[in-house]
Design an enzyme around this catalytic site. Structure first.
Site, PDB file in Angstrom:
ATOM      1  N   HIS A 104     -12.046   4.537  -7.367  1.00 48.97           N
ATOM      2  CA  HIS A 104     -10.641   4.945  -7.464  1.00 48.97           C
ATOM      3  C   HIS A 104      -9.977   4.182  -8.601  1.00 48.97           C
ATOM      4  O   HIS A 104     -10.172   2.985  -8.774  1.00 48.97           O
ATOM      5  CB  HIS A 104      -9.897   4.655  -6.159  1.00 48.97           C
ATOM      6  CG  HIS A 104      -8.430   4.946  -6.248  1.00 48.97           C
ATOM      7  ND1 HIS A 104      -7.921   6.223  -6.134  1.00 48.97           N
ATOM      8  CD2 HIS A 104      -7.358   4.134  -6.471  1.00 48.97           C
ATOM      9  CE1 HIS A 104      -6.606   6.189  -6.265  1.00 48.97           C
ATOM     10  NE2 HIS A 104      -6.241   4.937  -6.474  1.00 48.97           N
ATOM     11  N   ARG A 161       9.113   5.957   0.978  1.00 46.82           N
ATOM     12  CA  ARG A 161       9.177   4.765   0.121  1.00 46.82           C
ATOM     13  C   ARG A 161       9.847   5.096  -1.206  1.00 46.82           C
ATOM     14  O   ARG A 161      10.603   4.300  -1.762  1.00 46.82           O
ATOM     15  CB  ARG A 161       7.772   4.205  -0.132  1.00 46.82           C
ATOM     16  CG  ARG A 161       7.158   3.513   1.076  1.00 46.82           C
ATOM     17  CD  ARG A 161       5.649   3.332   0.905  1.00 46.82           C
ATOM     18  NE  ARG A 161       5.323   2.623  -0.317  1.00 46.82           N
ATOM     19  CZ  ARG A 161       4.144   2.736  -0.958  1.00 46.82           C
ATOM     20  NH1 ARG A 161       3.204   3.524  -0.482  1.00 46.82           N
ATOM     21  NH2 ARG A 161       3.925   2.049  -2.049  1.00 46.82           N
ATOM     22  N   LYS A 179      -6.784   6.566   1.824  1.00 43.37           N
ATOM     23  CA  LYS A 179      -7.367   7.815   1.297  1.00 43.37           C
ATOM     24  C   LYS A 179      -8.852   7.646   1.000  1.00 43.37           C
ATOM     25  O   LYS A 179      -9.647   8.569   1.218  1.00 43.37           O
ATOM     26  CB  LYS A 179      -6.605   8.264   0.040  1.00 43.37           C
ATOM     27  CG  LYS A 179      -5.171   8.701   0.337  1.00 43.37           C
ATOM     28  CD  LYS A 179      -4.534   9.380  -0.846  1.00 43.37           C
ATOM     29  CE  LYS A 179      -4.141   8.405  -1.936  1.00 43.37           C
ATOM     30  NZ  LYS A 179      -2.945   7.609  -1.622  1.00 43.37           N
TER      31      LYS A 179
END
Length: 430
Positions: free
Chosen positions: A80, A166, A185
């Site tokens: 990622h 947020r 995720k």
């Protein structure tokens, strides 16, 4: 919920059951926005322990569907990136790592803002599609060693809900909340082990190296706490990665890199990230051994062969690998030339990403349609010497009116008499 808010406001740690209560209640629309907003602000100021971050991560990961990859033999290593400009590493790592016998089932998202999405880039390839079922996805990995699928809307839905909240409550910049968002995720995607590329600099979400290290350490600790070994590589995003910014342009650059003729910086980063994936996948013990294995498979053509395999398996025309002119091309090109001689000392990544977005290479809103052909190509990088009238950047556009883009590009490229260079790999956190 009132008691939980009060507890965190006063600096105490929340239990696994309390955090699960919040995530389940909010996902199922039982707990209102205003109470979760209050809790997010308390977390912003009081922080979270390692255990709390792990509990939050797992609660979000299990708030929707999770991908079961047990049918695929071997260690599944995911990668990622926290997002940057010109970041095509995923496009290269999938085939390169798979060419060494490590299964690479990859779930990726689309781009928003100045950072491009891997899925958008791959759709530059004629016929390539990512909208395949999870069953097909797993079968392709079992058969070919690699596949990529679009991220499911049902994957970690609590994370999407919390992020939206947020975003409007000034609580985005909270290390435990960022770390839990990213890791939830990755865990829901079914990975056994995880390699993180944490970007820092002018073109990244994290601007400060100290904060980037803190984020990296938090994510690595979350991985350890949930039995998902994680390595974080902190990398420089003051200038765009590679030379191409834009979907089809970045596909061309990925093909060039896997063929052994890509830009120096992107090649270095792909080898670094790939080596950690190889080690986590159990194919090498030492980092240099892993790097040599990757370089060998670039040199012997195995890496590019696996890219063709990926493209063919998902309906794409693999002739693009040998004939890049089959990729979408813009109608117009405009060259930005140097007005003076000297060294390139700045390529403001965020602004160059914004210029590409204005051309249509990125999305301002989720509903925007991307123009796959447009973007920027940087002929010079930081540290390069230029003469007057050397081409610094080529704008690829489908609209002849690019004055605003030209102005942004010119302002983003700084030339001075003294050479300035900075390392790409800034730290590695295990």
């Amino acid at each position: 919920m009132y008691d939980i808010i009060e507890k965190k406001r006063d600096g105490f740690s929340l239990s696994e059951d309390e955090i699960k209560f919040v995530i389940d209640g909010y996902t199922n629309q039982i707990i209102p926005d205003y109470q979760v907003s209050a809790l997010l602000m308390a977390i912003y100021f009081k922080g979270m322990t390692e255990e709390e971050s792990a509990y939050l991560t797992m609660a979000m990961a299990h708030s929707g569907v999770t991908l079961d990859l047990n049918a695929i033999s071997g260690v599944k290593v995911d990668k990622h990136s926290t997002g940057g400009v010109g970041d095509t590493t995923t496009l290269m790592l999938i085939p390169l790592v798979a060419s060494l016998g490590i299964p690479v089932p990859k779930m990726s998202g689309r781009g928003l803002g100045h950072t491009g999405g891997t899925i958008d880039k791959l759709e530059s390839i004629p016929g390539f599609h990512v909208e395949i079922s999870e069953t097909q996805f797993i079968e392709l990995v079992k058969k070919n060693g690699l596949s990529i699928i679009g991220q499911s809307e049902n994957l970690a839905p609590a994370d999407k809900l919390l992020y939206s909240l947020r975003d409007v409550t000034a609580t985005v910049n909270s290390i435990p909340l960022i770390a839990s968002s990213i890791m939830s995720k990755k865990i829901a995607s079914g990975a056994d082990k995880i390699v993180l590329d944490v970007k820092v600099g002018k073109g990244a979400f994290m601007k400060d190296l100290t904060e980037a290290r803190e984020l990296a350490k938090t994510m690595v600790k979350i991985g350890a706490n949930v039995n998902k070994e994680t390595v974080a590589v902190i990398t420089n995003m003051d200038e765009p990665l590679g030379k191409a910014i834009g979907n089809a342009l970045e596909i061309k650059e990925a093909i060039a890199t896997l063929s052994g003729v890509g830009p120096v910086d992107i090649t270095e980063l792909v080898i670094e990230l790939g080596a950690h994936m190889v080690m986590l996948g159990g194919k090498a013990i030492q980092i240099e051994e892993a790097k040599n294995m990757l370089r060998t498979n670039i040199d012997n053509g195995q890496a590019i062969e696996y890219m063709k395999r990926l493209i063919r398996a998902q309906g794409g025309d693999d002739n693009v690998v040998d004939h890049v002119d089959l990729l979408p091309k813009s109608t117009y090109t405009f060259d930005i030339k140097a007005k003076k001689a000297g060294y390139v000392t700045e390529l403001t990544a965020h602004e160059l990403g914004r210029a590409a977005m204005l051309l249509g290479a990125g999305r301002r809103t989720k509903e925007d349609v991307i123009d796959l052909a447009v973007g920027l190509y940087l002929h010079k990088k930081i540290g390069d010497y230029v003469q007057v009238d050397d081409v610094l950047c080529t704008i690829h556009a489908n609209n002849p009116h690019v004055k605003e883009v030209e102005a942004i590009v010119k302002e983003s490229i700084v030339i001075s008499s003294e050479q300035n260079d900075s390392p790409l790999i800034l730290d590695i956190i295990r």
